[in-house]
Design a protein around this motif. Sequence first.
Motif, mmCIF file in Angstrom:
data_model
loop_
_atom_site.group_PDB
_atom_site.id
_atom_site.type_symbol
_atom_site.label_atom_id
_atom_site.label_comp_id
_atom_site.label_asym_id
_atom_site.label_seq_id
_atom_site.Cartn_x
_atom_site.Cartn_y
_atom_site.Cartn_z
ATOM 1 N N GLU A 73 2.353 -27.194 78.545
ATOM 2 C CA GLU A 73 2.437 -28.547 77.923
ATOM 3 C C GLU A 73 2.901 -29.593 78.769
ATOM 4 N N ALA A 76 0.441 -30.879 80.864
ATOM 5 C CA ALA A 76 -0.435 -31.878 80.350
ATOM 6 C C ALA A 76 0.203 -33.000 79.996
ATOM 7 N N VAL A 91 1.227 -34.554 73.463
ATOM 8 C CA VAL A 91 -0.121 -33.974 73.681
ATOM 9 C C VAL A 91 -0.467 -33.069 72.421
ATOM 10 N N GLN A 92 0.584 -32.855 71.378
ATOM 11 C CA GLN A 92 0.133 -31.844 70.301
ATOM 12 C C GLN A 92 -0.574 -32.251 69.241
ATOM 13 N N THR A 226 -8.956 -36.669 73.210
ATOM 14 C CA THR A 226 -8.806 -35.948 74.405
ATOM 15 C C THR A 226 -10.050 -35.303 74.881
ATOM 16 N N MET A 237 -3.767 -37.371 71.369
ATOM 17 C CA MET A 237 -2.658 -37.715 71.870
ATOM 18 C C MET A 237 -1.897 -38.942 71.430
ATOM 19 N N PRO A 260 1.770 -26.071 67.618
ATOM 20 C CA PRO A 260 0.660 -26.847 68.288
ATOM 21 C C PRO A 260 -0.277 -25.659 68.785
ATOM 22 N N MET A 262 -1.811 -24.206 71.440
ATOM 23 C CA MET A 262 -1.314 -24.259 72.749
ATOM 24 C C MET A 262 -2.807 -23.930 73.832
ATOM 25 N N ASN A 264 -5.579 -25.204 73.242
ATOM 26 C CA ASN A 264 -6.128 -26.628 73.517
ATOM 27 C C ASN A 264 -5.420 -27.497 74.270
ATOM 28 N N ILE A 265 -4.087 -27.299 74.258
ATOM 29 C CA ILE A 265 -3.235 -27.985 75.217
ATOM 30 C C ILE A 265 -3.499 -27.565 76.670
ATOM 31 N N LYS A 268 -6.227 -29.461 77.689
ATOM 32 C CA LYS A 268 -6.014 -30.819 78.011
ATOM 33 C C LYS A 268 -5.608 -31.169 79.469
#
Length: 415
Positions: A73, A76, A91-92, A226, A237, A260, A262, A264-265, A268
């Motif tokens: 994270e 990101a 970014v969550q 994103t 975001m 979140p 994670m 997907n993060i 990102k």
Amino acid sequence: MDYEDVRHTDPAVAEALDGELDRQRSTLSMIASENHVSPAVMDAQSSALTNKYAEGYPGERYYGGCEYADEVEQLAIDRATELWGAEYVNVQPHSGSQANMAVYLAALEPGDKILSMDLTNGGHLSHGFKANFAGKVYEVEHYGVDPDTGRLDYEAIEEHAKAFDPDMIISGYSAYPREVDWERFQAIAESVDAYQLADIAHITGLVAAGVHTSPVGVADFVTGSTHKTIRSGRGGMILSSEAHADAIDAAIIPGMQGGPLMHNIAGKAVGFGEALEPEFEEYANQVVENATALGDRLQEHGLGLVSGGTDTHLVLCDLRESHPDTTGKDVEEALEETGIVLNANTVPGETRSNFVASGIRAGTPALTTRGFDSEACREVADCIARVVDAPDDGSVVEEVSADVDALCERFPLYE
């Protein structure tokens, strides 16, 4: 992308995944909000981080075992900070709509006033459409574009703002093909003591590459998707100054989300890293060049474009003058038979329903990812125009289908 583990466990799902991959390879994605991410982004999104709960923020989680979630994270966040030049990044959010929701929760109270673009003129559901949460929780009025030019009329927006006295003004759109004057919007917002929320969901990549002017450092809040022109992990975001950081963090958790996504993060982070490479600026410039070429050729075929052209990744075609008896849905369905996938879209002054519409919206991000240049996009415009002229003619659909097949072979995807 063989999906062998899925195939062994669940053949039905594997078959659907195979079908979707084949569909993407054999059709031209021209939905303006879609793109094709890299295999690296997809690998990150299917990683072991899908198993990890990480409620909270890096260094301040509610669960243990988050050292690698923190690392991903923070990568990101750091990369987004470099890409967009923001003081603060979150970014969550699971989507651009949820990013908007978080800003509303952070800055507004239920019943506060929002001034935003009307949906038929190019706004978004989450900007206060009556059936959306924003339209139910807040008092919303809408502005539109100048009916003669198809462009924003800042003087009219300012007059509307002074009469309505909103608490927030939303700029940034889902179907507006021109650059936005963020500074003018900020001046209007400040004149009525309102916040400006700039929603750059569609143009995050164009802004990151410097192809479109940036609202970061101008607007009070900036939200975005994103996975569109930035080609990273699917989600949303929020960018702002440090002054709003605590309120936004609290609006995300516990305000509207728990753990979140994670994985997907991670996607990102990988996509943001790719966008920091010099090649991404070339890509973003080509996206706009391709949209310009597409729009110019459509106009050569006699089709009208809202605002007369585009500065961005999309063109919005108004069929009412050239083909008054043809709806956007007619064209969307006929084009999908040929392998060109775009969407029917409302246009300023719309008289048909949102489900039928009088226009079509076409974007070039995914085509550009496949390697399409301006000449190839002109070829696509030729195909679209032929179908618009005869959406019910099976022979035309068949001929255009063959042309689409040839284009897909010339510009392969996920080889």
